[in-house]
Design an enzyme around this catalytic site. Structure first.
Site: not given
Length: 659
Positions: A342-343, A460
């Site tokens: 993932g990034q 977030d």
């Protein structure tokens, strides 16, 4: 100048100590950590047992106004009968008792949904019910199963501390078990372990058990302290019949009858305070008061720092959390591209395997990312001690060779957005799974906001930060932007806005005000995305519906909310569940903060079958259509747009344009 400020600070701290002794700043409130246990015996929501249980829970609210302890049996048929006990902490008044009764009777069903045998220790009260009689008995099934809640910080002089702790714990256990007052087996005490520090303790048993049974229960709880919370600055251990509790600050009511030492100490301190009042000026007193109040609001109860401001990350994270760089390089095949899974906004994530065979996820913060040492430390501090099945668990960290690495448990099924917004993969999410994911996220947020040792605003929350385990259970991840609030704080301000386009609450983007209600707003967006299979930030249906939020409200207003449903769900959904999720989602995205529900209410609304919900109002206008008025720095985060605003003006709107 520095010398003057240092002297002034010492004077302030000295006066504050006297004022605290005098009772000006005594914190009689404990941390909001819940200790509860549920068994695996379940009941059907429509059963007679469920009705009897609700009757018992609702009755506790009224009974608690006049009784500190009571037991009740509800139901005529033994197979559906509910046996229940409610008890208040021995030092609280009837108003606090009734308030705790109201809270516990409402939310215990969220933690132990459809389970017959439950006990729960709240800050100020105790609740227990079962399908079997346990009155006047401490040897019934499950009595040896307890739980604990501990302070995340350790004491600096463990040998002296443990000696003092053993002394005061044994003393209060003896006094509590031998308490002859009606409906009360309760005691508090204290012991000094240094010239300036004391440990305060509390013990309480159910008054319906014998003195011998009370003593045995308390001794069993005390014996678990070395394993449950070794050298911790505060801890609670709760069993179905008793509880012990200690802190380094006085958390119980000093006017409680057992607390005779406290009365003498306060009286002596008052005399000292009167003498000192002639020395210190009124200005210094006011200054001290303001500073203390501000600090007390910012400080959560389970994270009291030492006066020397020692490094928070080193204090909270023991050596066992540290991993060597070599071990992580070996586990990830030297951060091989084949191991990349993932990034994120601050760097890539790699899968690794430790020598013991355990799979891990390694978040490698890029040196050019916006997350620096403070954010890195913040994520460790916030996540290290959080334990909930709907939160990703932090295993450790590495600060070595210029690397900043966070090591998490490996969650195999990637993130929610990986499935939800892909035309093919979203078919794997039938309605049952989506509904389960919504409920799991809600319970995870409730834990962060109200039931953990810290009060945490995630800031977030989005589909990309919800990971799915092998059973597709949701786990909230990525706490790099989270904020810790005090135990009585629900909101704060910041001049650095951090979040993701499409999920941020309006009051946060316009004025930097964040709160638990900011997370509620984000959760509302996630609910609507899960129902529709569409992303809010890239949604477009018509000129009248500028984003997913306004489109959802328009469909609700027209009486066609099921038009929102993801077409791939076909006939797999339950209509009432879908309508309820849409309704709750619209309530969560209310522009008026006060109209948005708290997460405790959200969980209750989602789990209740006959709950009357308020009418939703028109949601906030999409940020895409407002005028630009503050400086913004936007970073790409997958296909989302992550916002890091450097300063906030007095304007009331901002414009975000994804790259």
């Amino acid at each position: 100048m520095k010398k003057y400020l240092l002297v002034q600070q010492y004077l302030i701290w000295f006066l504050c100590g006297i004022l605290c002794l005098l009772g000006f700043f005594t914190n009689a409130e404990g941390p909001s950590s819940l200790i509860y246990r549920c068994n695996d015996s379940t009941y059907v929501s429509s059963s007679t047992y469920a009705t009897n249980l609700l009757d018992f829970l609702f009755s506790t609210r009224d009974d608690a106004l006049t009784h500190t302890f009571f037991s009740s049996t509800v139901g005529n048929d033994p197979s559906d009968r509910v046996y229940g006990i409610f008890m208040c902490r021995g030092d609280v008044n009837s108003d606090v008792c009734a308030e705790c009764a109201s809270k516990s009777s409402q939310d215990v069903l969220n933690y132990c949904s459809n389970q017959k045998v439950v006990f729960a220790w709240y800050d100020y009260c105790f609740l227990r019910y079962s399908n079997r009689s346990f009155f006047s008995d401490s040897t019934s099934e499950g009595e040896n199963i307890g739980g604990c809640a501990l302070n995340v910080m350790n004491v600096t002089e463990p040998a002296k501390f443990n000696q003092a702790l053993a002394t005061t714990m044994n003393e209060v256990a003896d006094r509590a078990s031998n308490d002859t007052r009606q409906d009360l087996k309760f005691a508090v005490g204290e012991a000094n372990f240094s010239t300036s520090q004391s440990v305060y303790s509390l013990a309480q048993c159910r008054p319906d058990i014998s003195s011998a049974e009370c003593s045995a229960c308390l001794r069993s709880a005390i014996s678990t302290l070395p394993q449950c919370c070794p050298n911790s600055r505060g801890c609670r251990v709760g069993f179905p019949s008793c509880i012990i509790w200690y802190e380094l600050s006085q958390f119980y009511n000093i006017s409680s009858p057992p607390s005779t030492k406290g009365k003498k100490r306060i009286s002596k301190a008052a005399a000292v305070g009167i003498a000192l009042s002639t020395i210190f000026s009124v200005a210094l007193f006011v200054l001290t008061f303001v500073i203390l109040k501000r600090r007390s609001r910012k400080r959560h109860v389970f994270e009291t720092q030492e006066a020397n401001n020692e490094d928070e990350s080193l204090t909270i994270n023991p050596e066992s959390l540290k991993y060597s760089l070599g071990a992580i390089q070996t586990a990830t095949n030297n951060f091989s591209i084949n191991n990349k899974i993932g990034q994120g906004g601050f760097g890539p994530v790699y899968k690794g395997t430790l020598p013991n065979g355990q799979d891990i996820a390694v978040k490698r913060l890029s040196r050019s990312s916006g997350q620096g040492a403070e954010e890195f430390k913040n994520e460790i501090v916030v996540v290290a001690k959080l334990q909930h099945r709907n939160l990703v668990r932090l295993l450790g960290f590495c600060l070595e060779g210029g690397e900043k690495l966070l090591i998490y448990e490996f969650v195999p099924n990637k993130s929610l957005d990986y499935f939800l917004f892909d035309p093919e993969k979203q078919r794997l999410l039938d309605w049952s799974r989506r509904n389960k994911i919504i409920g799991g996220i809600a319970r995870g947020l409730l834990y962060l906001h109200e039931d953990s040792r810290l009060r945490i605003v995630h800031r977030d929350l989005k589909a990309g930060n919800i990971l799915l385990d092998e059973s597709m259970n949701p786990k909230i991840a990525d706490f790099g932007m989270a904020k810790i609030c005090g135990v009585d704080e629900f909101e704060g301000n910041t001049n650095r806005i951090a979040g993701t386009f499409g999920y941020m609450a309006p009051e946060y983007t316009t004025s930097g005000q964040f709160s638990v209600k900011s997370d509620v707003f984000s959760f509302g967006v996630v609910i609507l995305e899960i129902v529709t299979g569409k992303k809010n930030s890239s949604f477009y249906q018509s000129e009248d519906s500028r984003d997913l939020l306004t489109y959802a409200w328009e469909q609700w207003r027209r009486g066609t909310p099921l038009a929102l449903l993801d077409p791939t769900l076909n006939n797999s959904c339950v209509e009432n569940e879908v309508l309820k999720c849409i309704h709750v989602g619209l309530l969560c995205i209310e522009e008026d903060v006060d109209r948005r529900p708290m997460m405790a209410s959200v969980v209750y609304m989602l789990s209740g079958n006959s709950v009357t919900l308020p009418t939703p109002h028109y949601p906030v206008v999409s940020l895409r259509n407002t005028s630009k008025s503050i400086h913004e720095e936007i970073e790409s985060d997958r296909s989302d747009t992550k916002l890091l605003v450097g300063s906030v003006s007095n304007s009331s709107s901002i414009e975000l344009q994804p790259r």
